[in-house]
Write a protein that holds these residues in place. Structure first.
Motif, PDB file in Angstrom:
ATOM      1  N   ALA A 211       0.833  -1.211   0.000  1.00  0.00           N
ATOM      2  CA  ALA A 211       0.000   0.000   0.000  1.00  0.00           C
ATOM      3  C   ALA A 211       0.859   1.249   0.000  1.00  0.00           C
ATOM      4  O   ALA A 211       0.571   2.215  -0.713  1.00  0.00           O
ATOM      5  N   ASP A 215       0.931   3.959  -2.964  1.00  0.00           N
ATOM      6  CA  ASP A 215       0.630   5.336  -2.588  1.00  0.00           C
ATOM      7  C   ASP A 215       1.721   6.277  -3.110  1.00  0.00           C
ATOM      8  O   ASP A 215       1.445   7.333  -3.686  1.00  0.00           O
ATOM      9  N   LYS A 218       1.509   6.685  -6.936  1.00  0.00           N
ATOM     10  CA  LYS A 218       0.392   7.563  -7.317  1.00  0.00           C
ATOM     11  C   LYS A 218       0.741   9.032  -7.006  1.00  0.00           C
ATOM     12  O   LYS A 218       0.466   9.923  -7.804  1.00  0.00           O
ATOM     13  N   MET A 240      -5.980   0.038  -9.010  1.00  0.00           N
ATOM     14  CA  MET A 240      -5.626   1.176  -8.167  1.00  0.00           C
ATOM     15  C   MET A 240      -4.865   2.253  -8.953  1.00  0.00           C
ATOM     16  O   MET A 240      -5.009   3.430  -8.697  1.00  0.00           O
TER      17      MET A 240
ATOM     18  N   VAL B 101     -11.261   3.691  -3.258  1.00  0.00           N
ATOM     19  CA  VAL B 101     -10.251   4.717  -2.965  1.00  0.00           C
ATOM     20  C   VAL B 101      -8.850   4.122  -2.978  1.00  0.00           C
ATOM     21  O   VAL B 101      -8.679   2.911  -2.869  1.00  0.00           O
ATOM     22  N   MET B 102      -7.874   5.014  -3.100  1.00  0.00           N
ATOM     23  CA  MET B 102      -6.484   4.601  -2.942  1.00  0.00           C
ATOM     24  C   MET B 102      -6.253   4.307  -1.468  1.00  0.00           C
ATOM     25  O   MET B 102      -6.800   4.992  -0.607  1.00  0.00           O
ATOM     26  N   PRO B 103      -5.429   3.294  -1.159  1.00  0.00           N
ATOM     27  CA  PRO B 103      -5.129   3.070   0.250  1.00  0.00           C
ATOM     28  C   PRO B 103      -4.425   4.289   0.835  1.00  0.00           C
ATOM     29  O   PRO B 103      -3.696   4.995   0.129  1.00  0.00           O
ATOM     30  N   ARG B 104      -4.656   4.508   2.094  1.00  0.00           N
ATOM     31  CA  ARG B 104      -4.021   5.596   2.841  1.00  0.00           C
ATOM     32  C   ARG B 104      -4.227   6.966   2.203  1.00  0.00           C
ATOM     33  O   ARG B 104      -3.320   7.781   2.143  1.00  0.00           O
TER      34      ARG B 104
END
Lengths: 279, 232
Positions: A211, A215, A218, A240, B101-104
């Motif tokens: 994750a 993150d 992104k 994602m 949603v995107m994590p975090r």
């Protein structure tokens, strides 16, 4: 909206291992998956054409052996293509085929215009060198010579990928898998390339680390407006990250479209199988 | 604004060797600034129409003409994925019952990001995101939390906030009030009225006929994958 030009255009890229024979080199060759039963030639990628646009994330999915990683290695010149053309907008305004350039030009493209993050950090990093040296190495290869500037840029990148600066002189072999991937991302970004290639970057990482890496990817894409090709066998990762997605099977593209369309309305039997297998 | 002509959608399930007819021969027009409500039983093809407009589903045949501000009149059935992405970014919003949603990513970041991708400054995105979250009564203590922990109603309000903050020209609503309490429904209604006043065209699916009353300019009733009734 003006007519958009792709930042990267690949036309009919093919990569085969073996010379081929009269059985497999004809248009409707009888192959077992992508393997010629007569001469044992493997067609790892066959007539693959893709367009990548500025600021977008393009996902590539497919099972092991579908040709995803071969495609990435060919784009990064780790493998020599058998045939095909590639054009980069940032290289002579997309007028020259990158696959037929000299070794020197290919090194320039690889170091200045592309960044690569491998699934296995050992392929992308020198595990015994300090993290800061690893990042500086790509800057040197891209033409930087000013040590102070390189140190500043490396520190800035380590900060961006959440590696504590006090650990910048430690070699990646001391780091966890997630940290090694983040150092690879920092290295790949160090020459400000317009395109980043990510090959199964979250495979093998535990969920919370996955994750954090997703993150980070992104965030980087949003802040730097960099274009990315993300290869993964994990549809959740593609969902994602990717705006558009390409599905590969036996070295060929079998389906492509918007990521939500591929996931919610898959057309090809194989894509349907992939999507139905999504947990 | 939207003109649908003879839309047909089938799903071919290869491993079952079966084809499902989701929508057959649908035609309708939605004028700019008006609100079309679609009602019908589950499985009648309501969501299929919205997803075909949004580009998530590939129709078998027919056309969906959309009057784009930037691309001119465009058939969404044959538009390229890049054109659809452009329209999603700047013109067409979609609210489903589910929030992905995107994590975090915090609730506030989620709403900010919707604006940031359109090129507005961080300051403006931040300010407008806060105004929108306030409008939908999302408790301030939740703004910097991850939506994974939110209740169904909170997630839904956040989902609507994320779409509405961009002030889309066309907003597609796929049962956005399904799990909301009356107070939240009222907020959604206020927001829809505000968007209508600003000229947004809306197409919505609702099970709650009371909610639609007085809000929709036109209502389609769907049955067995065909538009059977039309009320104006």
């Amino acid at each position: 909206m003006h007519v958009e030009q792709p930042i990267l255009q690949i036309k009919n890229l093919s990569k085969q291992y073996g010379a081929g024979c009269s059985n497999c080199l004809q248009p409707n060759a009888r192959l077992e998956k992508n393997f010629c039963p007569v001469c044992k030639t493997v067609f790892a990628c066959k007539d693959v054409s893709i367009d990548l646009y500025r600021g977008e994330i393009l996902g590539i999915v497919g099972e092991s052996g579908s040709g995803k990683s071969t495609l990435m290695k060919s784009l990064y010149f780790d493998e020599e293509v058998t045939s095909g053309e590639g054009y980069l907008e940032d290289f002579h305004n997309g007028s020259l085929n990158i696959f037929t350039q000299s070794g020197q030009q290919k090194r320039y493209i690889r170091n200045a215009l592309l960044g690569m993050v491998y699934q296995n950090p050992m392929l992308g990093l020198k595990m015994s060198f300090s993290s800061i040296s690893n990042i500086a190495e790509k800057q040197i290869a891209a033409g930087s010579r000013h040590v102070g500037n390189m140190v500043n840029r490396s520190n800035e990148l380590l900060n961006q990928v959440n590696i504590p600066l006090k650990r910048s002189k430690e070699p990646p072999k001391n780091f966890s898998g997630g940290m090694q991937q983040r150092v690879q991302i920092a290295k790949a970004l160090s020459s400000n390339p317009p395109i980043l290639l990510l090959d199964e970057v979250t495979t093998g990482l535990d969920l919370s680390v996955q994750a954090s890496v997703l993150d980070l990817i992104k965030t980087i894409q949003r802040e730097l407006q960099i274009s990315m090709i993300v290869v993964s066998h994990d549809l959740a990762v593609i969902r994602m990250l990717a705006d558009r997605t390409i599905v590969m099977l036996n070295g060929q593209i079998i389906e492509q479209g918007l990521t939500d369309q591929i996931l919610e309305d898959p057309q090809h039997a194989y894509t349907q199988q992939l999507v139905y297998s999504l947990l | 604004m939207i003109q649908i002509e003879n839309l047909q959608k089938e799903f071919t399930i290869h491993h079952l060797n079966k084809t499902l007819h989701a929508v057959r021969d649908i035609s309708f027009t939605v004028e700019k600034g008006s609100f079309l409500g679609i009602v019908g039983k589950s499985g009648s093809g309501k969501s299929t129409i919205l997803k075909s407009i949004y580009g998530t589903y590939i129709p078998k045949s027919g056309a969906i003409y959309y009057d784009s501000e930037t691309l001119g009149k465009i058939n969404l059935v044959t538009a390229s994925p890049r054109e659809i992405l452009h329209l999603r970014k700047y013109e067409i919003g979609y609210v489903s019952q589910f929030l992905s949603v995107m994590p975090r990513t915090t609730a506030l970041e989620l709403v900010e990001q919707a604006l940031l991708e359109t090129g507005v400054s961080y300051e403006k995105a931040h300010e407008e995101a806060i105004d929108t979250l306030k409008h939908f009564d999302l408790d301030e203590s939740l703004w910097n939390n991850y939506p994974n922990y939110f209740s169904g109603g909170e997630k839904l309000r956040l989902n609507i906030a994320r779409a509405v903050v961009k002030k889309p020209r066309l907003l597609l609503l796929d049962e956005p009030t399904a799990s909301l309490d009356n107070a939240s429904k009222l907020k959604v209604r206020e927001s829809i009225e505000k968007l209508k006043h600003q000229g947004t065209t809306l197409i919505g699916i609702f099970h709650d006929l009371e909610f639609m009353d007085g809000l929709c300019d036109e209502v389609f009733t769907m049955r067995k994958a065909v538009v059977n009734a039309y009320e104006a």
